[in-house]
Design a protein around this motif. Structure first.
Motif, mmCIF file in Angstrom:
data_model
loop_
_atom_site.group_PDB
_atom_site.id
_atom_site.type_symbol
_atom_site.label_atom_id
_atom_site.label_comp_id
_atom_site.label_asym_id
_atom_site.label_seq_id
_atom_site.Cartn_x
_atom_site.Cartn_y
_atom_site.Cartn_z
ATOM 1 N N LEU A 19 19.422 14.144 11.651
ATOM 2 C CA LEU A 19 18.971 14.530 12.978
ATOM 3 C C LEU A 19 20.166 14.972 13.816
ATOM 4 O O LEU A 19 21.221 14.337 13.795
ATOM 5 N N ALA A 20 19.997 16.070 14.548
ATOM 6 C CA ALA A 20 21.047 16.531 15.461
ATOM 7 C C ALA A 20 20.937 15.742 16.760
ATOM 8 O O ALA A 20 20.208 16.113 17.678
ATOM 9 N N SER A 21 21.651 14.622 16.833
ATOM 10 C CA SER A 21 21.538 13.737 17.991
ATOM 11 C C SER A 21 22.825 12.956 18.160
ATOM 12 O O SER A 21 23.463 12.568 17.179
ATOM 13 N N ASN A 22 23.191 12.709 19.428
ATOM 14 C CA ASN A 22 24.327 11.827 19.691
ATOM 15 C C ASN A 22 23.853 10.412 20.025
ATOM 16 O O ASN A 22 24.674 9.518 20.243
ATOM 17 N N PHE A 23 22.530 10.204 20.061
ATOM 18 C CA PHE A 23 21.968 8.912 20.464
ATOM 19 C C PHE A 23 21.416 8.111 19.284
ATOM 20 O O PHE A 23 21.521 6.883 19.252
ATOM 21 N N VAL A 24 20.820 8.787 18.330
ATOM 22 C CA VAL A 24 20.222 8.132 17.172
ATOM 23 C C VAL A 24 20.856 8.673 15.903
ATOM 24 O O VAL A 24 20.954 9.891 15.718
ATOM 25 N N ASN A 25 21.300 7.782 15.032
ATOM 26 C CA ASN A 25 21.819 8.181 13.724
ATOM 27 C C ASN A 25 20.614 8.341 12.803
ATOM 28 O O ASN A 25 20.309 7.464 11.985
ATOM 29 N N GLY A 26 19.905 9.452 12.981
ATOM 30 C CA GLY A 26 18.620 9.633 12.325
ATOM 31 C C GLY A 26 18.695 10.470 11.062
ATOM 32 O O GLY A 26 19.555 11.331 10.907
ATOM 33 N N ILE A 27 17.758 10.207 10.150
ATOM 34 C CA ILE A 27 17.588 10.996 8.936
ATOM 35 C C ILE A 27 16.202 11.633 8.988
ATOM 36 O O ILE A 27 15.190 10.925 9.081
ATOM 37 N N LYS A 28 16.147 12.960 8.938
ATOM 38 C CA LYS A 28 14.866 13.652 9.017
ATOM 39 C C LYS A 28 14.158 13.686 7.663
ATOM 40 O O LYS A 28 12.935 13.596 7.596
ATOM 41 N N SER A 29 14.919 13.857 6.584
ATOM 42 C CA SER A 29 14.311 13.865 5.269
ATOM 43 C C SER A 29 15.341 13.422 4.231
ATOM 44 O O SER A 29 16.553 13.588 4.425
ATOM 45 N N LEU A 30 14.823 12.853 3.143
ATOM 46 C CA LEU A 30 15.685 12.334 2.070
ATOM 47 C C LEU A 30 14.870 12.379 0.776
ATOM 48 O O LEU A 30 14.013 11.523 0.547
ATOM 49 N N PRO A 31 15.110 13.377 -0.071
ATOM 50 C CA PRO A 31 14.338 13.444 -1.323
ATOM 51 C C PRO A 31 14.667 12.271 -2.240
ATOM 52 O O PRO A 31 15.814 11.830 -2.333
ATOM 53 N N ARG A 85 0.828 -1.202 0.000
ATOM 54 C CA ARG A 85 0.000 0.000 0.000
ATOM 55 C C ARG A 85 0.865 1.256 0.000
ATOM 56 O O ARG A 85 0.547 2.249 -0.666
ATOM 57 N N ILE A 86 1.957 1.221 0.757
ATOM 58 C CA ILE A 86 2.859 2.372 0.805
ATOM 59 C C ILE A 86 3.490 2.625 -0.560
ATOM 60 O O ILE A 86 3.579 3.768 -1.025
ATOM 61 N N VAL A 87 3.921 1.563 -1.235
ATOM 62 C CA VAL A 87 4.540 1.729 -2.550
ATOM 63 C C VAL A 87 3.493 2.118 -3.597
ATOM 64 O O VAL A 87 3.784 2.898 -4.513
ATOM 65 N N ASP A 88 2.265 1.615 -3.473
ATOM 66 C CA ASP A 88 1.187 2.074 -4.355
ATOM 67 C C ASP A 88 1.041 3.593 -4.267
ATOM 68 O O ASP A 88 0.940 4.287 -5.293
ATOM 69 N N ARG A 89 1.021 4.079 -3.051
ATOM 70 C CA ARG A 89 0.880 5.522 -2.841
ATOM 71 C C ARG A 89 2.106 6.263 -3.376
ATOM 72 O O ARG A 89 1.976 7.347 -3.953
ATOM 73 N N LEU A 90 3.285 5.690 -3.197
ATOM 74 C CA LEU A 90 4.516 6.304 -3.704
ATOM 75 C C LEU A 90 4.451 6.457 -5.222
ATOM 76 O O LEU A 90 4.808 7.513 -5.765
ATOM 77 N N VAL A 91 3.998 5.415 -5.907
ATOM 78 C CA VAL A 91 3.903 5.458 -7.369
ATOM 79 C C VAL A 91 2.944 6.564 -7.805
ATOM 80 O O VAL A 91 3.193 7.283 -8.787
ATOM 81 N N GLU A 92 1.851 6.732 -7.077
ATOM 82 C CA GLU A 92 0.889 7.783 -7.397
ATOM 83 C C GLU A 92 1.456 9.166 -7.101
ATOM 84 O O GLU A 92 1.218 10.130 -7.837
ATOM 85 N N THR A 93 2.216 9.279 -6.015
ATOM 86 C CA THR A 93 2.738 10.574 -5.568
ATOM 87 C C THR A 93 3.879 11.058 -6.447
ATOM 88 O O THR A 93 3.992 12.237 -6.762
ATOM 89 N N GLY A 94 4.782 10.144 -6.810
ATOM 90 C CA GLY A 94 5.963 10.526 -7.562
ATOM 91 C C GLY A 94 7.073 10.991 -6.639
ATOM 92 O O GLY A 94 7.077 10.674 -5.447
ATOM 93 N N PRO A 95 8.036 11.744 -7.158
ATOM 94 C CA PRO A 95 9.162 12.211 -6.332
ATOM 95 C C PRO A 95 8.669 12.856 -5.046
ATOM 96 O O PRO A 95 7.712 13.621 -5.046
ATOM 97 N N CYS A 96 9.350 12.519 -3.938
ATOM 98 C CA CYS A 96 8.846 12.951 -2.630
ATOM 99 C C CYS A 96 9.949 12.820 -1.593
ATOM 100 O O CYS A 96 11.086 12.456 -1.910
ATOM 101 N N ASP A 97 9.592 13.106 -0.350
ATOM 102 C CA ASP A 97 10.493 12.844 0.773
ATOM 103 C C ASP A 97 10.358 11.376 1.152
ATOM 104 O O ASP A 97 9.309 10.954 1.652
ATOM 105 N N PHE A 98 11.407 10.611 0.948
ATOM 106 C CA PHE A 98 11.365 9.172 1.192
ATOM 107 C C PHE A 98 11.082 8.847 2.646
ATOM 108 O O PHE A 98 10.384 7.878 2.955
ATOM 109 N N VAL A 99 11.599 9.647 3.566
ATOM 110 C CA VAL A 99 11.397 9.372 4.994
ATOM 111 C C VAL A 99 9.923 9.482 5.345
ATOM 112 O O VAL A 99 9.329 8.566 5.926
ATOM 113 N N GLY A 100 9.313 10.605 4.989
ATOM 114 C CA GLY A 100 7.932 10.831 5.371
ATOM 115 C C GLY A 100 6.937 9.949 4.646
ATOM 116 O O GLY A 100 5.933 9.516 5.234
#
Length: 431
Positions: A416-428, A149-164
């Motif tokens: 993400l500005a963090s020393n605890f989690v190697n986080g990514i906030k957004s990724l086009p 379902r997520i990939v179905d929506r991705l195909v409909e949406t097109g280029p986007c923020d991969f994280v969100g």
């Protein structure tokens, strides 16, 4: 790929101190260190691994008193050995904060990750009912259905923020459905779990310590209240979800209190949602950065999937560290530590240790063996949801490979500005 024989608990005799690399520019307590590029941080940890455990002073954190400081355990041998000795390297009073947390935090963040046996064993015995092979097998089809379902929506949406649009959605919906959380609350769960793991990021926590503490406590209160309401309903109207299993669980006469239920839910949403989301985000970034590895995996997805997922977790190390506190004097691989000392287990460093991993800075989906510590070290605190996380990462990339094999990141990630989690906030991304 040839690998050196993994070893833990033994290390070579220390080198001549005069020959050791300079580490005077490294301060793991300085927020500025964690704002450095990843390559610089990995170089710093490589230099630290050549030394015995280094002591670092704690920085003041607003109203939280400055603590006595801590030893940084950065080698695979030291982290694994400390993990195997939970009676010496205790998780109490806190595993997730280097400063001792103020009293108010314990109500929401005092989950079993911060406990030692016998209380830890009791809680884990109860909540593990939701992670039995039978329960996880029931989830298999659900994970696949949600990923499609997520990939179905991705195909409909097109280029986007991969994280969100992709990475954050799968673990969120899986965990919420496991617990029986209605879809109307999913965005609230995502927002609050992101706040809990925001580290020092002002986008989530504001610009000052007092605001950060207020937002953290409010996020914990909101998540705990959501679960308390659901638990009360499930006691009267049980279903097949994990909340029902937890509120009705009785193991040797033991059951969970409302406070334990709430803090476990916070742990589950944070550990099971945020860390898996970051592993998926890092995965796309790595496959974009290393197209030869993408071509290899895509050439036979199922053949390479298991090792590829393990390598993503090793290379990204979504959880950077956990803290332990020594209960007694202990010699760790020849290094004397004292009762009361704090020790911080840097998984992100251990997973790049050249004593265990050949070419540790190379992303290699054929790496074998791969004894990474991305799900924690050996011992009672190994991640309860590791199998579920592996399945979610595998299924998400299977669907991406099947439907949008050309998907790639189009810019560098916003971290993400963090020393605890190697986080990514957004990724086009685009495809």
């Amino acid at each position: 790929m040839a690998q050196p024989t993994p070893r833990s608990g033994t290390q070579p005799a220390p080198a001549d101190p005069a020959a050791l690399p300079d580490v005077s520019d490294i301060d793991l307590s300085d927020d500025g260190f964690w704002a450095r590029p990843l390559s610089e941080r990995h170089d710093a940890f490589a230099r630290l691994r050549a030394h015995p455990p280094r002591f670092f002073a704690e920085r003041p954190m607003g109203p939280v008193p400055t603590g006595p400081g801590y030893y940084a355990l950065v080698t695979h041998a030291d982290v694994a050995e400390a993990s195997r000795e939970p009676r010496v390297f205790a998780s109490e009073p806190s595993a997730i904060s280097i400063p001792d947390l103020p009293e108010g935090f314990a109500e929401y963040f005092g989950s079993m990750i911060n406990l030692d046996d016998p209380r830890h064993a009791r809680l884990r015995r109860i909540v593990s009912r939701g992670f039995t092979p039978r329960m996880l097998a029931k989830l298999e089809d659900d994970v696949t259905r949600h990923a499609r379902r997520i990939v179905d929506r991705l195909v409909e949406t097109g280029p986007c923020d991969f994280v969100g649009e992709v990475a954050a959605r799968l673990p969120l919906v899986v965990i919420c459905e496991m617990m029986g959380i209605p879809e109307s609350h999913h965005d609230m769960v995502l927002e609050n779990s992101s706040t809990v793991l925001a580290g020092q990021d002002p986008d989530y926590l504001g610009a000052d310590v007092e605001t950060a503490i207020t937002r953290l406590l409010q996020a914990g209160a909101d998540l705990s209240a959501l679960l308390a309401d659901l638990a009360a309903h499930r006691r009267e109207h049980p279903t097949g979800d994990l909340t029902s299993a937890l509120v009705t669980a009785n193991v040797d006469g033991e059951s969970l209190s409302d406070q334990e239920l709430g803090s476990f839910f916070i742990l589950l949403t944070v550990a099971g949602n945020e860390t898996t989301r970051n592993a998926i985000s890092h995965g796309l970034h790595l496959l974009t950065r290393y197209p030869d590895q993408r071509r290899l995996w895509w050439s036979d997805f199922e053949e390479h999937a298991g090792r590829a997922v393990e390598e993503i977790v090793r290379y990204a190390s979504p959880v950077v560290w956990m803290r332990r506190t020594l209960t007694q004097d202990f010699e760790l691989n020849g290094h004397p530590l004292r009762a009361g000392d704090k020790a911080v287990l840097y998984y992100a460093s251990a997973n790049r240790d050249a004593a265990v991993f050949a070419d540790p800075d190379t992303f290699d989906i054929t790496r074998h063996p791969n004894p990474h510590l991305g799900f924690g070290g050996p011992g009672p605190h190994f991640c309860l949801g590791a199998h579920l996380a592996r399945r979610e990462i595998t299924v998400m990339f299977r669907e991406l490979h099947r439907r949008v094999p050309g998907i790639a990141a189009t810019a560098e990630p916003v971290r993400l500005a963090s020393n605890f989690v190697n986080g990514i906030k957004s990724l086009p991304c685009a495809f």
